[in-house]
Design an enzyme around this catalytic site. Structure first.
Site, PDB file in Angstrom:
ATOM      1  N   LYS A 144       0.843  -1.208   0.000  1.00  0.00           N
ATOM      2  CA  LYS A 144       0.000   0.000   0.000  1.00  0.00           C
ATOM      3  C   LYS A 144       0.875   1.254   0.000  1.00  0.00           C
ATOM      4  CE  LYS A 144       0.345   1.679   4.495  1.00  0.00           C
ATOM      5  NZ  LYS A 144       1.667   2.149   4.581  1.00  0.00           N
TER       6      LYS A 144
ATOM      7  N   ASP B 272      -2.963  -2.395   9.795  1.00  0.00           N
ATOM      8  CA  ASP B 272      -2.978  -2.262   8.327  1.00  0.00           C
ATOM      9  C   ASP B 272      -3.469  -3.537   7.631  1.00  0.00           C
ATOM     10  OD1 ASP B 272      -2.027   0.310   8.372  1.00  0.00           O
ATOM     11  OD2 ASP B 272       0.041  -0.209   7.839  1.00  0.00           O
TER      12      ASP B 272
HETATM   13  P1  ATP Z   1       3.770  -0.378   7.704  1.00  0.00           P
HETATM   14  O1  ATP Z   1       3.725   0.393   6.430  1.00  0.00           O
HETATM   15  O2  ATP Z   1       2.526  -1.235   7.958  1.00  0.00           O
HETATM   16  O3  ATP Z   1       4.199   0.433   8.908  1.00  0.00           O
HETATM   17  P2  ATP Z   1       6.319  -1.345   6.927  1.00  0.00           P
HETATM   18  O4  ATP Z   1       6.221  -1.615   5.450  1.00  0.00           O
HETATM   19  O5  ATP Z   1       6.920  -0.041   7.316  1.00  0.00           O
HETATM   20  O6  ATP Z   1       4.888  -1.502   7.551  1.00  0.00           O
HETATM   21  P3  ATP Z   1       7.257  -4.018   7.355  1.00  0.00           P
HETATM   22  O7  ATP Z   1       7.963  -4.296   6.063  1.00  0.00           O
HETATM   23  O8  ATP Z   1       5.930  -4.653   7.553  1.00  0.00           O
HETATM   24  O9  ATP Z   1       7.152  -2.446   7.626  1.00  0.00           O
HETATM   25  O10 ATP Z   1       8.291  -4.425   8.536  1.00  0.00           O
HETATM   26  C1  ATP Z   1       8.092  -3.985   9.853  1.00  0.00           C
HETATM   27  C2  ATP Z   1       8.717  -5.006  10.813  1.00  0.00           C
HETATM   28  O11 ATP Z   1       7.987  -6.224  10.744  1.00  0.00           O
HETATM   29  C3  ATP Z   1      10.157  -5.341  10.518  1.00  0.00           C
HETATM   30  O12 ATP Z   1      10.881  -5.162  11.703  1.00  0.00           O
HETATM   31  C4  ATP Z   1      10.167  -6.809  10.138  1.00  0.00           C
HETATM   32  O13 ATP Z   1      11.276  -7.518  10.658  1.00  0.00           O
HETATM   33  C5  ATP Z   1       8.875  -7.345  10.739  1.00  0.00           C
HETATM   34  N1  ATP Z   1       8.231  -8.383   9.900  1.00  0.00           N
HETATM   35  C6  ATP Z   1       7.607  -9.473  10.349  1.00  0.00           C
HETATM   36  N2  ATP Z   1       7.104 -10.193   9.331  1.00  0.00           N
HETATM   37  C7  ATP Z   1       7.419  -9.552   8.218  1.00  0.00           C
HETATM   38  C8  ATP Z   1       7.174  -9.826   6.845  1.00  0.00           C
HETATM   39  N3  ATP Z   1       6.516 -10.914   6.436  1.00  0.00           N
HETATM   40  N4  ATP Z   1       7.616  -8.930   5.940  1.00  0.00           N
HETATM   41  C9  ATP Z   1       8.257  -7.810   6.356  1.00  0.00           C
HETATM   42  N5  ATP Z   1       8.534  -7.521   7.628  1.00  0.00           N
HETATM   43  C10 ATP Z   1       8.115  -8.373   8.571  1.00  0.00           C
END
Ligand code: ATP
Length: 318
Positions: free
Chosen positions: A16, A152
């Site tokens: 997203k 989310d």
């Molecule tokens: P958001 O936009 O919802 O805040 P994000 O894209 O910034 O999320 P993610 O990539 O979801 O962040 O990663 C956030 C944390 O979640 C990281 O510390 C990661 O180690 C952990 N994590 C757990 N499972 C996953 C996964 N399947 N993919 C990515 N990160 C994951």
């Protein structure tokens, strides 16, 4: 509980971007209420969910479900800390299924990038298992289940274009902003979401620039893409830019190169640009890769659903 038997389901998840992101209050529990318009994009991870049989009669006598994750691509935890594993355990437990499940996750999205990578994997697992085991969950059932894993996740199950309020889980579906080309760029810097919220709380109110989410909703309802591009905004953008000037450099680059609008997504550090046509989006992408060596750069389009592909059966859309 009925299930469709041993089989395999492939899911292409959807990341997203936040067309707008505003913080509208701080709750007693310390969490913040947001007001955001979220948009799914075709960019995402690949999941392969394989049923490996019943756990009944397992060597250790347990009848607990077992979930094994094999992850490739960008580095993520391969244990219970992974949201894909937690989503699978939740579904199997909720449905009383003592199955052995193998998850292959090809991580194409950069991690902790503001693109809801983990949430979209959890969403993909919930939707994929609903198909694999013919669970009969409605979309509302899946969103409610997903909400227990993260705010989310319901949007990542629903996909398309939606206004998200509360912690992000209260969704109002909007007309899908179709056929918009998007460039996503992620610089190699770390933004701690918890720290960002703390900085936001101490940021001088006069320096906070709020997006007009109401105006954005109106532009989307009118199908006014130029209006959408003009109304992009993220309350965290000035804070993250001050910590990591490359974020603002990327936004300026995208606007200079012909994006009709550009902004940071979520808590960053990813930025995105909206581009009117496919030809120019690819040119801008090539220049971006040359200019920002070592950064993640991708061309994608808006998406209204993830793809769930049952092996040996026709493709199903969720
Ligand atoms: P958001 O936009 O919802 O805040 P994000 O894209 O910034 O999320 P993610 O990539 O979801 O962040 O990663 C956030 C944390 O979640 C990281 O510390 C990661 O180690 C952990 N994590 C757990 N499972 C996953 C996964 N399947 N993919 C990515 N990160 C994951």
């Amino acid at each position: 509980m009925q299930f469709s038997g041993a089989g395999c389901v492939r899911v292409s998840t959807r990341a997203k971007i936040n067309l707008t992101l505003d913080i509208i209050g701080r709750r007693a529990d310390g969490y913040h209420d947001i007001d955001s318009i979220m948009q799914s994009i075709e960019l995402g991870d690949e999941l392969l969910l394989r049923d490996c049989g019943s756990m009944t009669g397992a060597a250790d006598g347990s009848r607990r479900p077992s979930v094994e994750l094999i992850a490739t691509g960008y580095n993520v935890p391969a244990d219970d800390a992974n949201l894909a594993v937690r989503a699978a355990q939740l579904v199997l437990r909720t449905c009383g299924l003592d199955r052995a499940l193998e998850i292959r996750l090809h991580k194409r999205l950069p991690v902790a990038a503001g693109l809801a990578g983990g949430s979209s994997d959890a969403a993909g697992v919930i939707s994929g298992l609903n198909t694999l085991y013919s669970l009969g969950f409605t979309q509302a059932d899946m969103e409610a289940l997903g909400h227990t894993l993260g705010s989310d996740v319901p949007f990542c199950i629903r996909c398309g274009t939606a206004r998200a309020e509360g912690a992000g889980e209260r969704l109002t579906q909007l007309p899908f902003l179709s056929d918009v080309w998007v460039i996503v760029m992620t610089p190699p810097v770390m933004v701690s979401t918890a720290e960002l919220y703390r900085t936001y709380d101490s940021w001088p109110a006069s320096d906070i620039r709020r997006p007009d989410t109401g105006a954005m909703e109106t532009y989307i309802r009118q199908g006014d893409i130029a209006g959408v591009a003009s109304a992009l905004g993220n309350v965290f953008y000035p804070i993250v830019s001050s910590l990591h000037p490359i974020v603002e450099e990327m936004v300026r680059f995208l606007l200079r190169e012909g994006a009709t609008g550009a902004m940071m997504s979520g808590s960053g550090p990813s930025v995105f640009g909206l581009v009117p046509n496919e030809g120019s989006v690819r040119e801008i992408c090539h220049r971006a890769m040359r200019t920002f060596d070592g950064c993640f750069v991708a061309v994608t389009r808006t998406a209204d659903r993830m793809l769930v592909d049952v092996e040996g059966r026709q493709k199903e859309r969720y």
